[in-house]
Design a protein around this motif. Structure first.
Motif, PDB file in Angstrom:
ATOM      1  N   GLY A  62       0.780  -1.230   0.000  1.00  0.00           N
ATOM      2  CA  GLY A  62       0.000   0.000   0.000  1.00  0.00           C
ATOM      3  C   GLY A  62       0.810   1.279   0.000  1.00  0.00           C
ATOM      4  O   GLY A  62       0.263   2.373   0.170  1.00  0.00           O
ATOM      5  N   PHE A  63       2.122   1.191  -0.202  1.00  0.00           N
ATOM      6  CA  PHE A  63       2.978   2.374  -0.241  1.00  0.00           C
ATOM      7  C   PHE A  63       3.037   2.977  -1.641  1.00  0.00           C
ATOM      8  O   PHE A  63       2.900   2.281  -2.637  1.00  0.00           O
ATOM      9  CB  PHE A  63       4.401   2.028   0.211  1.00  0.00           C
ATOM     10  CG  PHE A  63       4.528   1.817   1.692  1.00  0.00           C
ATOM     11  CD1 PHE A  63       4.398   0.546   2.242  1.00  0.00           C
ATOM     12  CD2 PHE A  63       4.775   2.891   2.536  1.00  0.00           C
ATOM     13  CE1 PHE A  63       4.510   0.363   3.612  1.00  0.00           C
ATOM     14  CE2 PHE A  63       4.896   2.709   3.908  1.00  0.00           C
ATOM     15  CZ  PHE A  63       4.756   1.440   4.442  1.00  0.00           C
ATOM     16  N   GLU A  64       3.252   4.271  -1.674  1.00  0.00           N
ATOM     17  CA  GLU A  64       3.509   4.976  -2.910  1.00  0.00           C
ATOM     18  C   GLU A  64       4.567   6.045  -2.647  1.00  0.00           C
ATOM     19  O   GLU A  64       4.819   6.420  -1.496  1.00  0.00           O
ATOM     20  CB  GLU A  64       2.243   5.639  -3.477  1.00  0.00           C
ATOM     21  CG  GLU A  64       1.690   6.757  -2.621  1.00  0.00           C
ATOM     22  CD  GLU A  64       0.460   7.414  -3.231  1.00  0.00           C
ATOM     23  OE1 GLU A  64      -0.257   6.771  -4.029  1.00  0.00           O
ATOM     24  OE2 GLU A  64       0.213   8.590  -2.893  1.00  0.00           O
ATOM     25  N   ALA A  65       5.188   6.511  -3.721  1.00  0.00           N
ATOM     26  CA  ALA A  65       6.182   7.568  -3.585  1.00  0.00           C
ATOM     27  C   ALA A  65       6.064   8.489  -4.780  1.00  0.00           C
ATOM     28  O   ALA A  65       5.703   8.061  -5.878  1.00  0.00           O
ATOM     29  CB  ALA A  65       7.593   7.001  -3.492  1.00  0.00           C
ATOM     30  N   GLU A  66       6.378   9.745  -4.561  1.00  0.00           N
ATOM     31  CA  GLU A  66       6.296  10.723  -5.631  1.00  0.00           C
ATOM     32  C   GLU A  66       7.649  11.373  -5.862  1.00  0.00           C
ATOM     33  O   GLU A  66       8.280  11.891  -4.935  1.00  0.00           O
ATOM     34  CB  GLU A  66       5.268  11.810  -5.293  1.00  0.00           C
ATOM     35  CG  GLU A  66       5.052  12.786  -6.441  1.00  0.00           C
ATOM     36  CD  GLU A  66       3.905  13.748  -6.214  1.00  0.00           C
ATOM     37  OE1 GLU A  66       3.418  13.831  -5.063  1.00  0.00           O
ATOM     38  OE2 GLU A  66       3.499  14.408  -7.179  1.00  0.00           O
ATOM     39  N   PHE A  67       8.098  11.322  -7.094  1.00  0.00           N
ATOM     40  CA  PHE A  67       9.352  11.960  -7.488  1.00  0.00           C
ATOM     41  C   PHE A  67       9.061  13.400  -7.870  1.00  0.00           C
ATOM     42  O   PHE A  67       8.193  13.665  -8.713  1.00  0.00           O
ATOM     43  CB  PHE A  67       9.965  11.203  -8.671  1.00  0.00           C
ATOM     44  CG  PHE A  67      11.084  11.938  -9.352  1.00  0.00           C
ATOM     45  CD1 PHE A  67      10.999  12.290 -10.693  1.00  0.00           C
ATOM     46  CD2 PHE A  67      12.231  12.285  -8.651  1.00  0.00           C
ATOM     47  CE1 PHE A  67      12.030  12.961 -11.328  1.00  0.00           C
ATOM     48  CE2 PHE A  67      13.268  12.958  -9.272  1.00  0.00           C
ATOM     49  CZ  PHE A  67      13.167  13.298 -10.611  1.00  0.00           C
ATOM     50  N   LYS A  68       9.782  14.318  -7.232  1.00  0.00           N
ATOM     51  CA  LYS A  68       9.643  15.739  -7.577  1.00  0.00           C
ATOM     52  C   LYS A  68      11.029  16.257  -7.952  1.00  0.00           C
ATOM     53  O   LYS A  68      11.870  16.517  -7.078  1.00  0.00           O
ATOM     54  CB  LYS A  68       9.063  16.532  -6.412  1.00  0.00           C
ATOM     55  CG  LYS A  68       7.614  16.194  -6.128  1.00  0.00           C
ATOM     56  CD  LYS A  68       7.022  17.103  -5.058  1.00  0.00           C
ATOM     57  CE  LYS A  68       5.556  16.785  -4.835  1.00  0.00           C
ATOM     58  NZ  LYS A  68       4.936  17.632  -3.789  1.00  0.00           N
ATOM     59  N   ARG A  69      11.219  16.435  -9.242  1.00  0.00           N
ATOM     60  CA  ARG A  69      12.530  16.852  -9.744  1.00  0.00           C
ATOM     61  C   ARG A  69      12.926  18.212  -9.192  1.00  0.00           C
ATOM     62  O   ARG A  69      14.076  18.425  -8.808  1.00  0.00           O
ATOM     63  CB  ARG A  69      12.510  16.903 -11.275  1.00  0.00           C
ATOM     64  CG  ARG A  69      13.866  17.157 -11.910  1.00  0.00           C
ATOM     65  CD  ARG A  69      13.714  17.452 -13.394  1.00  0.00           C
ATOM     66  NE  ARG A  69      12.952  16.394 -14.057  1.00  0.00           N
ATOM     67  CZ  ARG A  69      13.488  15.295 -14.554  1.00  0.00           C
ATOM     68  NH1 ARG A  69      14.785  15.113 -14.473  1.00  0.00           N
ATOM     69  NH2 ARG A  69      12.739  14.398 -15.141  1.00  0.00           N
ATOM     70  N   SER A  70      11.968  19.139  -9.116  1.00  0.00           N
ATOM     71  CA  SER A  70      12.275  20.519  -8.697  1.00  0.00           C
ATOM     72  C   SER A  70      12.748  20.571  -7.246  1.00  0.00           C
ATOM     73  O   SER A  70      13.475  21.477  -6.858  1.00  0.00           O
ATOM     74  CB  SER A  70      11.043  21.409  -8.875  1.00  0.00           C
ATOM     75  OG  SER A  70       9.975  20.915  -8.084  1.00  0.00           O
ATOM     76  N   SER A  72      14.161  17.759  -5.763  1.00  0.00           N
ATOM     77  CA  SER A  72      15.106  16.638  -5.571  1.00  0.00           C
ATOM     78  C   SER A  72      14.615  15.746  -4.438  1.00  0.00           C
ATOM     79  O   SER A  72      15.365  15.394  -3.519  1.00  0.00           O
ATOM     80  CB  SER A  72      16.521  17.147  -5.265  1.00  0.00           C
ATOM     81  OG  SER A  72      17.033  17.875  -6.350  1.00  0.00           O
ATOM     82  N   SER A  73      13.332  15.399  -4.517  1.00  0.00           N
ATOM     83  CA  SER A  73      12.750  14.606  -3.437  1.00  0.00           C
ATOM     84  C   SER A  73      12.054  13.368  -3.974  1.00  0.00           C
ATOM     85  O   SER A  73      11.651  13.308  -5.138  1.00  0.00           O
ATOM     86  CB  SER A  73      11.761  15.450  -2.622  1.00  0.00           C
ATOM     87  OG  SER A  73      10.612  15.737  -3.403  1.00  0.00           O
ATOM     88  N   PHE A  74      11.939  12.404  -3.106  1.00  0.00           N
ATOM     89  CA  PHE A  74      11.256  11.144  -3.434  1.00  0.00           C
ATOM     90  C   PHE A  74      10.631  10.665  -2.133  1.00  0.00           C
ATOM     91  O   PHE A  74      11.101   9.745  -1.481  1.00  0.00           O
ATOM     92  CB  PHE A  74      12.258  10.135  -3.991  1.00  0.00           C
ATOM     93  CG  PHE A  74      11.643   8.879  -4.562  1.00  0.00           C
ATOM     94  CD1 PHE A  74      12.073   7.629  -4.133  1.00  0.00           C
ATOM     95  CD2 PHE A  74      10.673   8.932  -5.555  1.00  0.00           C
ATOM     96  CE1 PHE A  74      11.527   6.465  -4.669  1.00  0.00           C
ATOM     97  CE2 PHE A  74      10.128   7.775  -6.090  1.00  0.00           C
ATOM     98  CZ  PHE A  74      10.556   6.548  -5.638  1.00  0.00           C
TER      99      PHE A  74
END
Lengths: 116, 118
Positions: A62-70, A72-74
């Protein structure tokens, strides 16, 4: 130099509450990104990974992750935490390669405690 | 079926001794790794072998010598053990990605060997 920062050493949430674990990386290009979980006395298990495409990645349990280039986060998220989610969570990066293997660089980990 | 196994699970020994940790994977993977996790849970890669050939050696004292008799096994021998060697050592393996593939592989970890040097 490549590095991974997990700002939260220890997080406590109540069972059923939502969860977000932070991960920031420092790398010249967009690396491959991973989240692993380590239950007490166990090895590491891959929750999810990102290398390209849709920036919202679904994983196991049930986990998810979001990559945000601006940024530099995950960051890793779960809408409703279960007591069995109590564990150590590691974010990792690897330089992008076309074939072969990935050399993982791990963050320091975030220990998650879950209150009943 | 255990995918990546390590023996022993616990190892307690005196300073100055020589010890070995064994790792086996039955996943048919091409690449195997050794990681060290210190007392603060920090994980760092030590070595990696691809088809029995050393491909990563991360500034590890030469008291540590990995050996890969075949691509399913990667053993770690440590000479003249020191107090600072106390840690949990994890073995991992992964399948090589085809050349030209833009993809992230998955490393499968063993359960770890907790080494305590007294």
């Amino acid at each position: 130099a490549q590095s991974v920062t997990q700002p939260d050493i220890h997080i406590t949430v109540s069972e059923g509450a939502s969860l977000e674990l932070r991960c920031n990386y420092s790398y010249g290009a967009t690396p491959y990104l991973f989240w692993y979980v380590q239950s007490p006395g166990q090895g590491l298990q891959l929750l999810l990974k990102y290398f390209s495409g849709d920036t919202l990645v679904q994983g196991i349990k049930g986990f998810e992750a979001e990559f945000k280039r601006s940024q530099s986060s995950f960051n890793l998220r779960k809408p409703s935490v279960h007591w069995s989610d109590a564990a150590e969570y590691f974010c990792a990066v690897a330089p992008p390669v076309t074939g072969g293997y990935n050399k993982l660089i791990f963050g320091a980990g975030t220990r998650l405690a879950v209150h009943p | 079926d255990t995918a990546v196994s390590q023996t022993p699970k616990y190892l307690v020994t005196q300073m100055g001794n020589d010890k070995s940790i064994k790792c086996e994977q039955n996943l048919g993977h091409d690449t195997m790794y050794w990681y060290k996790q210190d007392s603060k849970k920090f994980l760092k890669i030590m070595f990696s072998y691809n088809n029995k050939e050393l491909i990563i050696n991360e500034t590890v004292p030469n008291r540590f010598s990995p050996k890969s008799p075949d691509k399913a096994h990667l053993n770690l021998h440590i000479n003249s053990l020191e107090l600072g060697d106390s840690a949990v050592y994890f073995c991992a393996s992964s399948q090589d990605l085809p050349s030209g593939t833009l993809q992230a592989d998955t490393q499968y970890f063993g359960p770890g060997t907790r080494l305590t040097v007294l």
